[in-house]
Design an enzyme around this catalytic site. Structure first.
Site, mmCIF file in Angstrom:
data_model
loop_
_atom_site.group_PDB
_atom_site.id
_atom_site.type_symbol
_atom_site.label_atom_id
_atom_site.label_comp_id
_atom_site.label_asym_id
_atom_site.label_seq_id
_atom_site.Cartn_x
_atom_site.Cartn_y
_atom_site.Cartn_z
ATOM 1 N N GLU A 1 2.998 0.532 -5.584
ATOM 2 C CA GLU A 1 2.131 1.697 -5.734
ATOM 3 C C GLU A 1 2.190 2.643 -4.540
ATOM 4 O O GLU A 1 2.395 2.210 -3.401
ATOM 5 C CB GLU A 1 0.666 1.254 -5.887
ATOM 6 C CG GLU A 1 0.387 0.447 -7.123
ATOM 7 C CD GLU A 1 -1.086 0.083 -7.267
ATOM 8 O OE1 GLU A 1 -1.431 -0.526 -8.301
ATOM 9 O OE2 GLU A 1 -1.894 0.410 -6.365
ATOM 10 N N HIS B 1 2.568 -11.832 3.381
ATOM 11 C CA HIS B 1 1.690 -10.674 3.172
ATOM 12 C C HIS B 1 0.792 -10.368 4.371
ATOM 13 O O HIS B 1 -0.417 -10.459 4.310
ATOM 14 C CB HIS B 1 0.851 -10.881 1.911
ATOM 15 C CG HIS B 1 1.638 -10.855 0.645
ATOM 16 N ND1 HIS B 1 1.055 -10.741 -0.597
ATOM 17 C CD2 HIS B 1 2.977 -10.924 0.424
ATOM 18 C CE1 HIS B 1 1.997 -10.749 -1.534
ATOM 19 N NE2 HIS B 1 3.169 -10.857 -0.932
ATOM 20 N N TYR C 1 5.286 -13.321 -10.707
ATOM 21 C CA TYR C 1 6.693 -13.693 -10.614
ATOM 22 C C TYR C 1 7.089 -14.685 -11.701
ATOM 23 O O TYR C 1 8.243 -14.761 -12.095
ATOM 24 C CB TYR C 1 6.994 -14.262 -9.225
ATOM 25 C CG TYR C 1 6.798 -13.248 -8.128
ATOM 26 C CD1 TYR C 1 7.645 -12.152 -8.017
ATOM 27 C CD2 TYR C 1 5.761 -13.364 -7.214
ATOM 28 C CE1 TYR C 1 7.471 -11.192 -7.022
ATOM 29 C CE2 TYR C 1 5.569 -12.420 -6.213
ATOM 30 C CZ TYR C 1 6.420 -11.342 -6.128
ATOM 31 O OH TYR C 1 6.241 -10.396 -5.149
ATOM 32 N N TYR D 1 -9.085 -0.130 -4.908
ATOM 33 C CA TYR D 1 -7.785 0.181 -5.485
ATOM 34 C C TYR D 1 -7.258 -0.915 -6.421
ATOM 35 O O TYR D 1 -6.107 -0.873 -6.826
ATOM 36 C CB TYR D 1 -6.808 0.584 -4.377
ATOM 37 C CG TYR D 1 -7.217 1.925 -3.848
ATOM 38 C CD1 TYR D 1 -6.698 3.093 -4.379
ATOM 39 C CD2 TYR D 1 -8.249 2.036 -2.916
ATOM 40 C CE1 TYR D 1 -7.152 4.344 -3.964
ATOM 41 C CE2 TYR D 1 -8.707 3.279 -2.500
ATOM 42 C CZ TYR D 1 -8.158 4.425 -3.033
ATOM 43 O OH TYR D 1 -8.622 5.657 -2.646
ATOM 44 N N GLN E 1 7.374 -13.913 6.403
ATOM 45 C CA GLN E 1 7.253 -12.480 6.618
ATOM 46 C C GLN E 1 6.554 -12.138 7.930
ATOM 47 O O GLN E 1 6.318 -10.968 8.220
ATOM 48 C CB GLN E 1 6.480 -11.853 5.443
ATOM 49 C CG GLN E 1 7.205 -11.986 4.115
ATOM 50 C CD GLN E 1 6.380 -11.486 2.937
ATOM 51 O OE1 GLN E 1 5.217 -11.103 3.081
ATOM 52 N NE2 GLN E 1 6.978 -11.504 1.760
#
Length: 377
Positions: free
Chosen positions: A248, A156, A269, A258, A92
């Site tokens: 979210e 991430h 997963y 949070y 990513q």
């Protein structure tokens, strides 16, 4: 004629060239505001990630392998802009978001986030440089923020860049996947929303909480890839990836937690439970969540004149969901959801409102596109 959009002045004539060009492809989709037309403005981009409009109507766009390009008003791509540092383009990672300084017309600063290769691994970093008058190079490039600690992971990275109304820069950074428990550790930058000065360093009005790194605004985030300021309140809104379920929408406030990975509406997963449940004292609830996941990415509030019924709607691109989601809002409440372009067959990576009042999307693909969404004439 000239007009102001997002603090920048635009010439209508240059943007009109986009509107007059013959589209490479065109599709039609239903919506609550009438039929939508989706046109291809540019193609041939390798996994484009971030989009920003220049004052002359051209666009800056990042490609994840490490290229920054200018899209001309006829849809042609420039040669890669020089001066971009090396990126870790695996998984990513790569060259990620891009945004202009609020005073770009005066100082020509461009900010970009990227997966920075480092000794022992990599991390999300933010650089800035001046775009030369020819639009061919970034000069004086410096790194103004580095996510710490360095982690060996391809996952991430976050990472959106949003200036607030004080001139401070919000930076979203991921938990790096393998280190998700560190999202609860306020001493580091994993799984956080960061807020820095334009030149780097923490603003004086950041949270001053014991044990918190000075750049941290909020904690307990997984992987925020959508972020935008509410056009009326100036509050930051974010769209965050969950695991299986639990994507979210939040409004991160200074010094708050949070919840990730202690509370979540998703599961792992593998199908196993994550954390302690969906709520815990001292941890914030999302304004809205998706289960099953849509994999939300870029986000933008709509303020234009083209669809007045959609004023202050938050538009969110969906990667796995391959669609555009419209969330109607009232204050800090999500009052409804409309799923648009559901058969487009494209992973939507970024969403921007153009100075013409239309919506512009990036499709995440090896032959990625810039798509324009407009009403059917």
């Amino acid at each position: 004629m000239r007009f102001v959009f997002a603090g920048l002045t635009f010439a209508t004539g240059t943007l009109g060239a986009f509107l007059s060009q013959s589209a490479i492809a065109q599709q039609r989709f239903p919506s609550s505001a009438g039929e939508l037309v989706v046109e291809t403005v540019a193609s041939g981009l390798e996994n484009p990630w971030g989009l920003a409009f220049l004052p002359d109507g051209r666009m800056l766009v990042t490609e994840r392998p490490g290229r920054l390009r200018i899209v001309e008003t006829d849809g042609k791509l420039s040669r890669p802009v020089t001066g971009v540092p090396s990126v870790m383009a695996r998984g990513q990672g790569g060259l990620l978001d891009v945004t202009l300084d609020p005073a770009f017309a005066r100082n020509r600063f461009v900010y970009f986030s990227f997966a920075e290769p480092r000794s022992g691994g990599n991390g999300t970093s933010v650089g800035r440089g001046k775009l030369n008058e020819q639009g061919t190079a970034l000069t004086g490039v410096e790194v103004i923020f580095r996510q710490m600690p360095t982690i060996s992971s391809n996952m991430h990275f976050g990472s959106r860049l949003v200036f607030d109304r004080t001139g401070a820069l919000f930076v979203t950074v991921g938990d790096r996947y393998s280190e998700r428990d560190q999202a609860q550790n306020p001493a580091n930058h994993l799984g956080k929303v960061i807020r820095i000065r334009p030149e780097g360093g923490a603003p004086a009005d950041n949270p001053k909480k014991q044990g918190w790194a000075p750049e941290i605004w909020s904690i307990g985030h997984r992987n925020v890839q959508g972020a935008a300021l509410h056009p009326e309140s100036g509050q930051l809104w974010t769209a965050e990836h969950g695991a299986r379920g639990g994507d979210e929408v939040n409004t991160p406030k200074a010094g708050l937690n949070y919840g990730w990975p202690v509370i979540t509406f998703g599961i792992d997963y593998s199908g196993t439970k994550i954390g302690e449940g969906t709520a815990k004292p001292g941890m914030e609830q999302p304004l809205f969540y998706w289960d099953p996941s849509i994999a939300p990415s870029g986000a933008a509030f709509y303020t234009g004149p083209v669809w007045p019924a959609w004023k202050n709607s938050l538009f969110v691109g969906a990667l796995a969901g391959q669609m555009l989601v419209r969330l109607s809002t009232e204050g800090e409440k999500v009052t409804g959801e409309e799923r648009l372009l559901t058969t487009i067959g494209e992973r939507i990576r970024d969403v921007r409102q153009g100075p013409d009042g239309f919506l512009y999307l990036l499709s995440d693909d090896a032959n990625g596109k810039i798509l324009r969404v407009r009403p059917a004439r």
